[in-house]
Motif scaffolding. Structure first.
Motif, mmCIF file in Angstrom:
data_model
loop_
_atom_site.group_PDB
_atom_site.id
_atom_site.type_symbol
_atom_site.label_atom_id
_atom_site.label_comp_id
_atom_site.label_asym_id
_atom_site.label_seq_id
_atom_site.Cartn_x
_atom_site.Cartn_y
_atom_site.Cartn_z
ATOM 1 N N SER A 84 0.856 -1.180 0.000
ATOM 2 C CA SER A 84 0.000 0.000 0.000
ATOM 3 C C SER A 84 0.893 1.231 0.000
ATOM 4 C CB SER A 84 -0.894 -0.017 1.239
ATOM 5 O OG SER A 84 -1.685 1.142 1.294
ATOM 6 N N PRO A 85 0.710 2.127 -0.987
ATOM 7 C CA PRO A 85 1.591 3.289 -1.061
ATOM 8 C C PRO A 85 1.312 4.294 0.066
ATOM 9 C CG PRO A 85 -0.058 3.376 -2.798
ATOM 10 C CD PRO A 85 -0.247 2.088 -2.082
ATOM 11 N N TYR A 86 2.376 4.953 0.525
ATOM 12 C CA TYR A 86 2.250 6.063 1.470
ATOM 13 C C TYR A 86 3.357 7.059 1.141
ATOM 14 C CZ TYR A 86 6.272 4.420 4.207
ATOM 15 O OH TYR A 86 7.529 4.057 4.602
ATOM 16 N N GLY A 118 7.662 15.659 1.964
ATOM 17 C CA GLY A 118 9.017 15.864 1.482
ATOM 18 C C GLY A 118 9.752 14.602 1.086
ATOM 19 N N GLN A 119 9.081 13.475 1.125
ATOM 20 C CA GLN A 119 9.713 12.202 0.792
ATOM 21 C C GLN A 119 9.084 11.613 -0.467
ATOM 22 O OE1 GLN A 119 12.237 10.683 2.571
ATOM 23 N NE2 GLN A 119 12.326 12.491 3.893
ATOM 24 N N ARG A 120 9.759 10.653 -1.054
ATOM 25 C CA ARG A 120 9.206 9.947 -2.207
ATOM 26 C C ARG A 120 8.125 8.970 -1.728
ATOM 27 N NH1 ARG A 120 11.374 4.726 -2.669
ATOM 28 N NH2 ARG A 120 13.208 4.395 -1.374
ATOM 29 N N THR A 121 7.310 8.522 -2.646
ATOM 30 C CA THR A 121 6.286 7.522 -2.315
ATOM 31 C C THR A 121 6.969 6.199 -2.007
ATOM 32 O OG1 THR A 121 4.666 8.591 -3.744
ATOM 33 C CG2 THR A 121 4.254 6.287 -3.180
ATOM 34 N N ARG A 122 6.549 5.601 -0.915
ATOM 35 C CA ARG A 122 7.059 4.292 -0.505
ATOM 36 C C ARG A 122 5.867 3.369 -0.314
ATOM 37 N NH1 ARG A 122 12.036 5.201 3.471
ATOM 38 N NH2 ARG A 122 12.656 3.286 2.449
#
Length: 173
Positions: free
Chosen positions: A79-81, A85-89
């Motif tokens: 599941s993406p989160y 300020g961060q990339r999608t993980r």
């Protein structure tokens, strides 16, 4: 010494091979130490890649491979989160299939507590959330009674469709 009773075509163990064994198939999915410990962590609420790797004590490469395998098999879903300020993980969440594995994992924990902890029991106690009462994994029949190894019988399952015949029946012919 007891054993499960083999019924019908299964009674002659030399006449058949367990070529479609569900235990074998399950071990192909979850048969590594790291996969089982990742599932343990998922049951404890771990969802993030870095947390799985550090809590299980495995390299990022091993964590990546195992999480991919567990997700591809359907035990976990990605599941993406995205944190500001961060990339999608991706986080990894238990699926119904993953939740259904819980009794097997708890049975291994219970067995390890009994036989591998030098008689001291396990380091953790599994208790019911609402009451604090101890929880045990047992084999029970549909009547609710606890069953021992000698109380069990294995038979060839009914084919799912008329053209499908169990391996034991086919090999017996």
């Amino acid at each position: 010494m007891g054993a499960i009773h083999l019924e019908g075509a299964l009674a002659d163990r030399d006449a058949w091979r367990a070529t479609r064994c569900s235990i074998g198939k399950a071990m192909e999915v979850i048969g590594t130490r790291s996969a089982m410990l990742i599932m343990r962590e998922a049951y404890y609420g771990t969802t993030r890649f870095d947390d799985f790797a550090s809590r299980v004590g495995i390299t990022e490469a091993v964590a990546s491979a195992r999480l991919r395998e567990l997700a591809d098999t359907g035990l976990l879903e990605r599941s993406p989160y995205r944190e500001p300020g961060q990339r999608t993980r991706h986080e990894y969440l238990l699926t119904e299939m993953g939740r259904d594995l819980l009794p097997a994992v708890l049975a291994l924990m219970q067995w390890g507590d009994k036989y591998l902890q030098d008689g001291s029991g396990g380091p953790l106690s599994l208790v019911e959330n609402g009451t604090g009462d101890p929880v045990r994994v047992e084999v029970r029949g549909s009547s609710g009674s606890a069953l021992e190894l000698e109380d069990l019988r294995v038979r060839v399952a009914r084919p799912r469709d008329p053209d499908e015949v169990g391996d034991a029946e086919r090999q017996r012919r």
